[in-house]
Design a protein around this motif. Structure first.
Motif, PDB file in Angstrom:
ATOM      1  N   LYS A   1      -3.745   5.230  -2.071  1.00 51.81           N
ATOM      2  CA  LYS A   1      -4.370   6.160  -1.120  1.00 51.81           C
ATOM      3  C   LYS A   1      -5.370   7.052  -1.838  1.00 51.81           C
TER       4      LYS A   1
ATOM      5  N   ARG B   1      -8.992  -0.107   4.148  1.00 54.18           N
ATOM      6  CA  ARG B   1      -8.812   1.277   4.590  1.00 54.18           C
ATOM      7  C   ARG B   1     -10.002   2.166   4.248  1.00 54.18           C
TER       8      ARG B   1
ATOM      9  N   TYR C   1       0.811  -1.215   0.000  1.00 51.72           N
ATOM     10  CA  TYR C   1       0.000   0.000   0.000  1.00 51.72           C
ATOM     11  C   TYR C   1       0.850   1.274   0.000  1.00 51.72           C
TER      12      TYR C   1
END
Length: 212
Positions: A52, A79, A45
Motif C-alpha cells: 500500500k 491499485r 496485497y
C-alpha cells in the motif's frame, strides 16, 4: 502461519487480515491454474502492508503512465490511479495469471536486461513513473543503471521508484545504497517501509543519463 499473520495486525487490522487471507486463497487457486512461482501465493496485497505504501507513493505524483517491472499478479499496479498501466515480469505463467485477473492492464513477459525492448514493444514512449521493487537485491547496481540508461535512450522516464534494503538486515545478496541511487538522478523522497526491511526511494531521473 497464524503467528506471522498476528504480527501484521498492527499494520493491516483485522479487516485487512481477513481480506488478505481471502486473497491468499484466490492466489492459491490461481497457482494451481497457472503454475507460477509459489511464493506469489503468500504475497497477497493485504498481507504485505508495504505494498500500500508503494501505491500511495505512485499515486502521490498523479501519474498518467505507470510501468512496473516485477509486477507479479498486478496487485500493486491495479491499485494505482494511472490511466495507462504496463506490467512486466520474468515469469510467463504469472503474466498469464495477471492477464486473467486484470483485463484492462497491459502485461508482458520480459527481463531487466532487455527492458528497453519490452517497453518499446508496448508502444509506451513517456513514462511518468517506473516501479522496480522487491527483487533489485538480486541484481548488481551497474546492471540496474545500464538497463535504465538503455530504456531512457528510447523512452522518456520521469520518476523511478525503487527499494533499498536496510544495512542491518541480513539475507540479501546486494544492499544498494542511497549514494548509488543518486547516480540515477535527484532523490526527492525516502520512505521507510513498515516492514522495517527497506526504504523506498523516489528518484527524479536525470535526463542527461541518455547522453552518458
Amino acid at each position: 502461519m497464524i503467528k506471522n499473520y498476528s504480527s501484521r495486525l498492527k499494520h493491516i487490522g483485522i479487516a485487512g487480515l481477513a481480506q488478505g487471507v481471502i486473497e491468499r486463497g484466490i492466489n492459491l487457486v490461481l497457482y494451481f491454474l497457472f503454475r507460477f512461482d509459489y511464493w506469489h501465493v503468500g504475497a497477497a496485497y493485504h498481507l504485505k502492508p508495504y505494498k500500500k505504501q508503494v501505491v500511495d507513493i505512485v499515486n502521490s505524483i498523479s501519474p498518467d503512465v505507470v510501468v512496473e517491472v516485477g509486477c507479479g499478479l498486478g496487485d500493486i499496479l491495479s491499485r494505482t490511479s494511472a490511466r495507462n498501466k504496463v506490467g512486466i515480469d520474468l515469469d510467463l505463467n504469472v503474466i498469464k495469471a495477471a492477464k486473467f485477473i486484470h483485463r484492462k492492464i497491459y502485461f508482458i513477459c520480459g527481463s531487466l536486461n532487455r527492458l528497453d525492448d519490452v517497453v518499446f514493444e508496448s508502444n509506451i514512449f513517456d513514462i511518468d513513473i517506473l516501479v522496480m521493487r522487491n527483487w533489485l537485491h538480486n541484481v548488481e547496481f551497474n546492471e540496474i543503471k545500464k538497463s535504465i540508461h538503455d530504456l531512457q535512450s528510447k523512452v522518456s522516464v520521469k520518476y523511478l521508484l525503487i527499494d533499498v534494503i536496510n544495512a542491518d538486515v541480513n539475507g540479501y545478496k546486494y544492499k544498494h545504497t542511497l549514494n548509488e541511487c543518486k547516480h540515477l538522478g535527484n532523490v526527492v523522497n525516502i520512505i521507510r517501509s513498515n516492514d522495517n526491511v527497506r526504504n523506498f526511494v523516489l528518484i527524479h531521473l536525470d535526463s542527461t543519463i541518455r547522453n552518458k
